[in-house]
Design a protein around this motif. Sequence first.
Motif, PDB file in Angstrom:
ATOM      1  N   GLU A  99      42.474 -18.351   7.085  1.00 50.10           N
ATOM      2  CA  GLU A  99      42.386 -17.479   8.135  1.00 50.10           C
ATOM      3  C   GLU A  99      42.505 -18.297   9.444  1.00 50.10           C
ATOM      4  O   GLU A  99      41.639 -19.300   9.697  1.00 50.10           O
ATOM      5  CB  GLU A  99      41.537 -16.410   8.237  1.00 50.10           C
ATOM      6  N   GLN A 100      43.330 -17.877  10.512  1.00 42.07           N
ATOM      7  CA  GLN A 100      43.392 -18.348  11.645  1.00 42.07           C
ATOM      8  C   GLN A 100      43.525 -17.362  12.759  1.00 42.07           C
ATOM      9  O   GLN A 100      44.464 -16.638  12.626  1.00 42.07           O
ATOM     10  CB  GLN A 100      44.422 -19.416  11.815  1.00 42.07           C
ATOM     11  N   PHE A 101      43.089 -17.477  13.878  1.00 40.28           N
ATOM     12  CA  PHE A 101      43.071 -16.617  15.105  1.00 40.28           C
ATOM     13  C   PHE A 101      43.284 -17.587  16.306  1.00 40.28           C
ATOM     14  O   PHE A 101      42.567 -18.615  16.532  1.00 40.28           O
ATOM     15  CB  PHE A 101      41.839 -15.989  15.261  1.00 40.28           C
ATOM     16  N   VAL A 103      40.674 -20.825  16.219  1.00 40.88           N
ATOM     17  CA  VAL A 103      39.349 -20.548  15.309  1.00 40.88           C
ATOM     18  C   VAL A 103      40.158 -20.529  13.793  1.00 40.88           C
ATOM     19  O   VAL A 103      41.192 -19.696  13.744  1.00 40.88           O
ATOM     20  CB  VAL A 103      38.512 -20.074  15.528  1.00 40.88           C
ATOM     21  N   LYS A 104      39.484 -21.375  12.743  1.00 38.67           N
ATOM     22  CA  LYS A 104      39.819 -21.024  11.494  1.00 38.67           C
ATOM     23  C   LYS A 104      38.747 -20.914  10.526  1.00 38.67           C
ATOM     24  O   LYS A 104      37.707 -21.192  10.832  1.00 38.67           O
ATOM     25  CB  LYS A 104      40.566 -22.458  11.078  1.00 38.67           C
ATOM     26  N   GLY A 105      39.237 -20.367   9.380  1.00 40.53           N
ATOM     27  CA  GLY A 105      38.066 -20.186   8.346  1.00 40.53           C
ATOM     28  C   GLY A 105      38.759 -20.353   6.775  1.00 40.53           C
ATOM     29  O   GLY A 105      39.932 -19.912   6.693  1.00 40.53           O
ATOM     30  N   GLU A 145      34.488 -16.824   7.857  1.00 41.30           N
ATOM     31  CA  GLU A 145      33.780 -17.057   9.219  1.00 41.30           C
ATOM     32  C   GLU A 145      34.884 -17.651  10.143  1.00 41.30           C
ATOM     33  O   GLU A 145      35.425 -18.712   9.757  1.00 41.30           O
ATOM     34  CB  GLU A 145      32.419 -18.038   9.078  1.00 41.30           C
ATOM     35  N   LEU A 146      35.101 -17.273  11.340  1.00 42.10           N
ATOM     36  CA  LEU A 146      35.938 -17.522  12.107  1.00 42.10           C
ATOM     37  C   LEU A 146      35.080 -18.150  13.531  1.00 42.10           C
ATOM     38  O   LEU A 146      34.872 -17.330  14.436  1.00 42.10           O
ATOM     39  CB  LEU A 146      37.031 -16.274  12.670  1.00 42.10           C
ATOM     40  N   GLU A 188      33.698 -12.986  12.295  1.00 39.35           N
ATOM     41  CA  GLU A 188      33.887 -13.187  10.709  1.00 39.35           C
ATOM     42  C   GLU A 188      34.880 -12.212  10.409  1.00 39.35           C
ATOM     43  O   GLU A 188      35.120 -10.876  10.932  1.00 39.35           O
ATOM     44  CB  GLU A 188      32.673 -13.246   9.963  1.00 39.35           C
TER      45      GLU A 188
END
Length: 322
Positions: A138-140, A160-162, A193-194, A199
């Motif tokens: 996941e990436q934002f 941010v990534k998780g 978690e980002l 999260e």
Amino acid sequence: MNIIKPRYVNVFKRLYITITLALLLSVGAKAQYDASFSHYWDMEPYFNPAAVGKQPKLNVVAAYALDMAGFENNPRTMYLGADMPFFLLGAYHGAGVSLINDQIGLFTHQRIALQYAYKHKLFGGNISVGAQFGFLNEQFDGSKVDLGESNDPAFATSDVKGNAMDLAAGIYYTHGRWYAGVSAQHLTSPLVELGETNELQIDPTYYLTGGYNIKLRNPFVTIPTSVLVRTDTKAYRADISARIVYTNEKKLMYAGVSYSPTNSVTALIGGSFHGINLSYSYEMYTSAISLGNGSHELMVSYQTDLNLFKKGKNKHKSVRIL
């Protein structure tokens, strides 16, 4: 920690970004984590791992969907999957791999998954039990967030990534002209978690599918019908589809329609071209969204007959059946 819920606009109420996220509230099923595909009957391993190796063929499918055309930061989803059957230790099995890249607004959801299914004859048909082991990324993209004069630490302002592990399971049964399946994705409710302050919680999604192939007096024409219902217990989507398929020697063409109650009507057209199956669909929303702001989807597939069940033989033959 702050909980980021995917596909819900209230997360971004203080951001100057995509109108699309607000419009997603008017299309209830889009609030779910998993993306929807109009060609779901040709992409069953996407939501049910028990469907891998359904036919004695190597099957490769690619699809690209562009939702809510004309809006900035609209959802764009790409899928690639391959599966095949094999015979081992006196039993039939299926194996597959799938990749998905789903981008919506500032979020990017990615998954790679390996799939396995065990097959057995039952009540004159065939039952398959499958499992899937996947990896989520996941990436934002917080670098595109504009908070104005606010410096609220709840919002990430950098990329941010998780990641997290993901599990799925399903059952699939075929008997003559009809089939049915039930499956569940994200069984472990992955928590990603980002960064340090956010999260993303992914809820399980449950699928029910089925279909029946209607034979007509004309041997060249059939009407495959299918249905797919999914829910994450908070929202649901149902798709009911029918196609008229014309097959004559090496020629195959079809046209169809799909209806999703309270969501949309979809028109589909496809055929075989030089051994490649090509299909296009356009989804028109029944909400206040303009007719021209629907969703485009392109699906390409290729199948090759496999004979892996007799020692010393491995024949390959191009087929032209969607």
